[in-house]
Design a protein around this motif. Structure first.
Motif, PDB file in Angstrom:
ATOM      1  N   TYR A  10       0.471  -1.136   0.004  1.00  0.00           N
ATOM      2  CA  TYR A  10       0.386   0.084   0.070  1.00  0.00           C
ATOM      3  C   TYR A  10       0.904   1.390   0.390  1.00  0.00           C
ATOM      4  CZ  TYR A  10      -2.995   3.581   1.325  1.00  0.00           C
ATOM      5  OH  TYR A  10      -3.891   4.772   1.631  1.00  0.00           O
ATOM      6  N   ILE A  15      -3.292  -0.721  -5.232  1.00  0.00           N
ATOM      7  CA  ILE A  15      -4.348  -0.755  -5.195  1.00  0.00           C
ATOM      8  C   ILE A  15      -4.447  -2.744  -4.355  1.00  0.00           C
ATOM      9  CG2 ILE A  15      -6.404  -1.501  -6.247  1.00  0.00           C
ATOM     10  CD1 ILE A  15      -6.428   1.270  -8.162  1.00  0.00           C
ATOM     11  N   ARG A  67      -8.638   3.587  -2.129  1.00  0.00           N
ATOM     12  CA  ARG A  67      -7.445   2.534  -3.171  1.00  0.00           C
ATOM     13  C   ARG A  67      -7.196   0.304  -2.448  1.00  0.00           C
ATOM     14  NH1 ARG A  67      -1.641   2.802  -2.578  1.00  0.00           N
ATOM     15  NH2 ARG A  67      -1.909   4.372  -1.191  1.00  0.00           N
ATOM     16  N   TYR A  69     -10.677  -1.778  -2.227  1.00  0.00           N
ATOM     17  CA  TYR A  69     -11.138  -3.388  -3.262  1.00  0.00           C
ATOM     18  C   TYR A  69     -12.455  -4.141  -1.654  1.00  0.00           C
ATOM     19  CZ  TYR A  69     -11.302  -0.338  -6.817  1.00  0.00           C
ATOM     20  OH  TYR A  69     -10.707   0.753  -8.181  1.00  0.00           O
ATOM     21  N   LYS A  87     -12.273   0.088 -13.876  1.00  0.00           N
ATOM     22  CA  LYS A  87     -10.999   1.472 -13.614  1.00  0.00           C
ATOM     23  C   LYS A  87     -10.322   1.176 -14.504  1.00  0.00           C
ATOM     24  CE  LYS A  87      -8.046   2.547 -10.337  1.00  0.00           C
ATOM     25  NZ  LYS A  87      -8.505   4.308 -10.185  1.00  0.00           N
TER      26      LYS A  87
END
Length: 230
Positions: A10, A15, A67, A69, A87
């Motif tokens: 991260y 992401i 970022r 999901y 995306k």
């Protein structure tokens, strides 16, 4: 090992996505604190208890927060992957893939996949006794006063004690037991809705449908059409 790796990725700008109960590992990393997330619908109460700083959305199939999901139960992975495709590749590619793999794009809720499984993982014997009473007499209990009969405690104190042990208030517990019974009847029988409403203890069909929609995310008839295989 995995948590420092996630945190490192991260920090490098990656992401990060998880599906189903993989959200627990994600939550343990601390990266989701203050962020939206979802997980398998039947694991939501445990996730909330373990990671109270995460903004859990139990009914959602997919969540996107910056970022991060996350997605619900296993087949929700399809929708998570489509969001990532959207995306990077756009809507046209999403539609093309959805058609090729026969993925319905209109799944926005996972509530109707859930099953209410009462928790007995606590040491409060009085609450366990009340739980047993609610689960066997749900069709004849009409109010909190009915639940409170013969209980040596004030209404307010008992409600607090019950929620501390089970995670939800006693009336909400009763609603869940009733609706779970209704769901099973909708799945396994051809009884008409009014008969089912009566068997679950509701006297007002409008109230039943309101609670059913709230907890399940669809109407009783929609639920029957989706899950009754008779």
């Amino acid at each position: 090992m995995y948590i420092p790796w996630l945190q490192s990725q991260y920090q490098k700008g990656a992401i990060i996505a998880s599906f189903c109960t993989g959200t627990f590992l994600f939550g343990a990393s601390g990266l989701l604190n203050g962020k939206l997330a979802t997980t398998h619908v039947d694991a939501c109460s445990r996730f909330s208890a373990a990671f109270p700083s995460v903004i859990l959305k139990p009914d959602q199939v997919v969540t996107v927060d910056g970022r991060f999901y996350t997605s619900g139960g296993s087949t929700s992975t399809f929708h998570l992957l489509l969001r990532l495709v959207q995306k990077y590749c756009g809507n046209e590619m999403v539609i093309r893939i959805a058609k090729i793999f026969a993925i319905d794009l209109d799944r926005y809720s996972q509530s109707y996949f859930g099953t209410f499984v009462p928790s007995r993982n606590h040491k409060d014997e009085l609450v366990k006794k009340v739980q047993e009473n609610l689960e066997t007499r749900f069709h004849e209990i009409g109010s909190l006063e009915d639940i409170m009969k013969d209980i040596p405690s004030s209404r307010r104190n008992f409600a607090r004690r019950f929620k501390l042990a089970t995670g939800i208030p006693p009336i909400e517990y009763l609603q869940n037991v009733r609706i779970e019974s209704a769901k099973k009847q909708l799945e396994q029988t051809n009884q008409n809705i009014n008969e089912i409403i009566d068997r679950t203890g509701y006297s007002d069909p409008k109230s039943f449908r309101k609670v059913f929609n709230k907890l399940v995310g669809m109407s009783p008839m929609e639920y029957r059409e989706k899950f009754n295989v008779r």
